[in-house]
Design a protein around this motif. Structure first.
Motif, PDB file in Angstrom:
ATOM      1  N   ARG A 120      37.846  43.171  49.068  1.00 15.81           N
ATOM      2  CA  ARG A 120      38.499  44.571  48.480  1.00 15.81           C
ATOM      3  C   ARG A 120      39.124  44.404  46.996  1.00 15.81           C
ATOM      4  N   SER A 121      40.363  42.695  47.125  1.00 15.59           N
ATOM      5  CA  SER A 121      40.734  42.117  45.815  1.00 15.59           C
ATOM      6  C   SER A 121      40.480  42.531  44.928  1.00 15.59           C
ATOM      7  N   ALA A 122      38.693  41.243  45.301  1.00 18.44           N
ATOM      8  CA  ALA A 122      38.136  41.140  44.564  1.00 18.44           C
ATOM      9  C   ALA A 122      36.894  42.382  44.502  1.00 18.44           C
ATOM     10  N   ALA A 123      36.451  43.064  44.458  1.00 16.39           N
ATOM     11  CA  ALA A 123      35.783  44.323  44.192  1.00 16.39           C
ATOM     12  C   ALA A 123      36.992  44.641  42.688  1.00 16.39           C
ATOM     13  N   LYS A 124      38.263  44.451  42.126  1.00 10.53           N
ATOM     14  CA  LYS A 124      38.699  45.222  41.580  1.00 10.53           C
ATOM     15  C   LYS A 124      39.086  44.360  40.601  1.00 10.53           C
ATOM     16  N   GLY A 125      38.508  43.329  40.815  1.00 12.89           N
ATOM     17  CA  GLY A 125      38.412  42.504  39.765  1.00 12.89           C
ATOM     18  C   GLY A 125      40.122  41.328  39.440  1.00 12.89           C
ATOM     19  N   GLY A 167      41.931  37.735  44.786  1.00 18.49           N
ATOM     20  CA  GLY A 167      40.343  38.020  45.177  1.00 18.49           C
ATOM     21  C   GLY A 167      39.496  37.293  45.423  1.00 18.49           C
ATOM     22  N   LEU A 168      38.958  37.278  43.780  1.00 20.94           N
ATOM     23  CA  LEU A 168      37.712  36.959  43.384  1.00 20.94           C
ATOM     24  C   LEU A 168      36.853  35.039  43.963  1.00 20.94           C
ATOM     25  N   TYR A 169      38.905  34.249  44.052  1.00 19.07           N
ATOM     26  CA  TYR A 169      39.068  32.819  44.282  1.00 19.07           C
ATOM     27  C   TYR A 169      38.474  32.785  45.582  1.00 19.07           C
ATOM     28  N   GLU A 170      39.258  33.701  46.508  1.00 22.62           N
ATOM     29  CA  GLU A 170      39.176  32.994  47.657  1.00 22.62           C
ATOM     30  C   GLU A 170      38.069  33.663  48.197  1.00 22.62           C
ATOM     31  N   LEU A 171      37.056  34.806  47.507  1.00 21.54           N
ATOM     32  CA  LEU A 171      35.598  35.210  47.469  1.00 21.54           C
ATOM     33  C   LEU A 171      34.808  33.883  47.626  1.00 21.54           C
ATOM     34  N   GLY A 172      35.240  33.265  46.731  1.00 25.43           N
ATOM     35  CA  GLY A 172      34.297  32.289  46.250  1.00 25.43           C
ATOM     36  C   GLY A 172      34.650  31.036  46.963  1.00 25.43           C
ATOM     37  N   HIS A 232      29.743  30.517  43.163  1.00 22.04           N
ATOM     38  CA  HIS A 232      30.197  30.180  41.672  1.00 22.04           C
ATOM     39  C   HIS A 232      29.806  31.540  41.214  1.00 22.04           C
ATOM     40  N   LEU A 233      29.091  32.668  41.535  1.00 23.44           N
ATOM     41  CA  LEU A 233      29.849  33.373  40.949  1.00 23.44           C
ATOM     42  C   LEU A 233      31.139  34.099  40.418  1.00 23.44           C
ATOM     43  N   TYR A 234      31.512  33.877  42.151  1.00 24.62           N
ATOM     44  CA  TYR A 234      32.709  34.504  42.475  1.00 24.62           C
ATOM     45  C   TYR A 234      33.840  33.472  41.336  1.00 24.62           C
ATOM     46  N   TYR A 235      33.724  31.874  41.442  1.00 22.21           N
ATOM     47  CA  TYR A 235      34.700  31.105  41.012  1.00 22.21           C
ATOM     48  C   TYR A 235      34.410  31.460  39.597  1.00 22.21           C
ATOM     49  N   ASN A 236      33.331  31.949  38.809  1.00 26.12           N
ATOM     50  CA  ASN A 236      33.020  32.187  37.692  1.00 26.12           C
ATOM     51  C   ASN A 236      33.693  33.107  37.105  1.00 26.12           C
ATOM     52  N   LEU A 237      34.103  34.435  37.509  1.00 28.65           N
ATOM     53  CA  LEU A 237      34.491  35.249  37.495  1.00 28.65           C
ATOM     54  C   LEU A 237      35.643  35.177  38.016  1.00 28.65           C
ATOM     55  N   ARG A 292      38.787  35.052  34.351  1.00 30.24           N
ATOM     56  CA  ARG A 292      39.870  35.901  34.798  1.00 30.24           C
ATOM     57  C   ARG A 292      41.097  34.867  34.825  1.00 30.24           C
ATOM     58  N   ARG A 293      41.796  33.490  34.486  1.00 26.00           N
ATOM     59  CA  ARG A 293      42.681  32.834  33.952  1.00 26.00           C
ATOM     60  C   ARG A 293      43.062  31.916  35.762  1.00 26.00           C
ATOM     61  N   HIS A 294      42.284  32.516  36.648  1.00 26.56           N
ATOM     62  CA  HIS A 294      42.025  31.644  37.737  1.00 26.56           C
ATOM     63  C   HIS A 294      42.461  30.534  37.660  1.00 26.56           C
ATOM     64  N   PRO A 295      43.862  29.286  38.253  1.00 28.61           N
ATOM     65  CA  PRO A 295      44.156  28.087  37.573  1.00 28.61           C
ATOM     66  C   PRO A 295      43.405  27.232  38.324  1.00 28.61           C
ATOM     67  N   ASP A 296      42.985  27.354  39.540  1.00 26.99           N
ATOM     68  CA  ASP A 296      41.806  26.066  40.496  1.00 26.99           C
ATOM     69  C   ASP A 296      40.845  26.959  39.895  1.00 26.99           C
ATOM     70  N   ALA A 297      40.129  27.855  39.762  1.00 26.28           N
ATOM     71  CA  ALA A 297      38.990  28.424  39.631  1.00 26.28           C
ATOM     72  C   ALA A 297      38.287  27.353  38.842  1.00 26.28           C
ATOM     73  N   PRO A 298      38.136  27.181  37.311  1.00 28.09           N
ATOM     74  CA  PRO A 298      37.184  25.917  36.922  1.00 28.09           C
ATOM     75  C   PRO A 298      36.678  24.725  37.342  1.00 28.09           C
ATOM     76  N   SER A 299      38.037  23.963  37.941  1.00 31.91           N
ATOM     77  CA  SER A 299      37.579  23.076  39.087  1.00 31.91           C
ATOM     78  C   SER A 299      36.417  23.277  39.968  1.00 31.91           C
ATOM     79  N   ALA A 300      36.755  24.277  40.689  1.00 29.66           N
ATOM     80  CA  ALA A 300      35.730  24.892  41.979  1.00 29.66           C
ATOM     81  C   ALA A 300      34.275  25.214  40.762  1.00 29.66           C
TER      82      ALA A 300
END
Length: 310
Positions: free
Chosen positions: A235-240, A244-249, A266-271, A275-283
């Motif tokens: 639900r959090s990820a759906a709002k962008g 939420g996007l990172y945890e779903l990834g 890959h899709l959710y980590y990319n999103l 949106r500047r999640h600090p751990d998303a680029p390495s994931a």
């Protein structure tokens, strides 16, 4: 014009300047509550304003007109028509809607269409809170919790924020839940915190959705339940929201439920990375190393097509 509205108008007159027209999305969310060491004296109407006949007899409260004025003010903010917004929020307050003074306070605090002035904003918040504005109570409580231009006071913060939560304000429900989770200003009570988070989440509050996601993922205050954790993050990820996007990834990368799916990870980590999640680029790089070129291209196309929902 009612006496309180008269003072609100005076504060507004004193705050308006020819500069600052900064817009801030935070204006329409979050905010409010607090106690200070010494209350500020009520502002007085300037002679020039009084001479122009601004002092009128009391206006009769009109909920319908007040509600419409709030809508008009928020629409004017979206259109960056700041003078119209100021007029609409003042009208709303004069018709008996305390949130009018709250939004005026936000404009003055953030310097949106007026000269920024923290102390004048505080007076407007007090005017709104005295009339029952949950948003203003919450904002004042945050000021007390953070020690913004006053002594930090967790007890005062808890009283104001949780009083606003009792009125059903989503931000206050989330903030009050946080106080119970940490035991600051109130006795620590995770069951109470979870209950407050659930009430805020039912209104779509992103912070509360993420808090519930982590609680169910880690079994904090509740029995661990990965299905409920994923539902909250979805639900959090759906709002962008990047968290939420990172945890779903992460859920799709790990598998568990849901089944492992590197394309969706890959899709959710990319999103989240966008949106500047600090751990998303390495994931994102980590899962990319495990995928074929075609799989990555498909995930990238999905990310470009993805749309957040309100």
């Amino acid at each position: 014009m009612p006496k309180t509205a008269f003072c609100v108008f005076a504060v507004l007159l004193a705050a308006i300047g020819s500069g600052a027209v900064k817009a801030d999305p935070a204006l329409r969310r979050e905010t409010p509550p607090a106690a200070t060491d010494k209350p500020l004296p009520p502002p007085q109407m300037t002679p020039s304003a009084a001479s122009k006949g601004e002092q009128k007899s009391e206006q009769t409260p009109d909920p319908a007109k007040a509600a419409q004025a709030i809508k008009d003010g928020l629409r004017a903010l979206d259109q960056k028509a700041y003078q119209k917004a100021l007029s609409a929020f003042t009208e709303a307050f004069n018709f008996g809607e305390p949130e009018g003074a709250f939004y005026l306070g936000r404009m003055v605090e953030l310097g949106v269409g007026v000269q920024a002035d923290f102390e004048k904003a505080r007076v407007l918040y007090r005017s709104a809170a005295d009339k029952g504005s949950a948003k203003a109570m919450n904002r004042l409580g945050l000021m007390a919790w953070r020690g913004e231009s006053q002594l930090q006071d967790y007890k005062a913060a808890g009283e104001l924020i949780c009083k606003a939560a009792d009125k059903g304000d989503a931000d206050a429900l989330f903030n009050c839940g946080g106080l119970y989770a940490e035991g600051k200003g109130v006795d620590k009570n995770m069951a109470k915190a979870i209950s407050l988070y659930e009430r805020a989440a039912s209104q779509g509050h992103i912070g509360a959705l993420n808090a519930l996601g982590f609680a169910y993922a880690n079994g904090v205050g509740v029995t661990a339940d990965p299905v409920k954790a994923r539902a909250a993050f979805e639900r959090s990820a759906a709002k962008g929201n990047p968290v939420g996007l990172y945890e779903l990834g992460a859920a799709y990368e790990k598998g568990g439920p849901p089944p492992r799916d590197l394309g969706k990870a890959h899709l959710y980590y990319n999103l989240a990375a966008a949106r500047r999640h600090p751990d998303a680029p390495s994931a994102l790089q980590r899962v990319s190393a495990l995928m074929t070129a075609d799989e990555i291209a498909g995930a990238q196309a999905a990310a470009k097509a993805w749309k957040a929902t309100p």
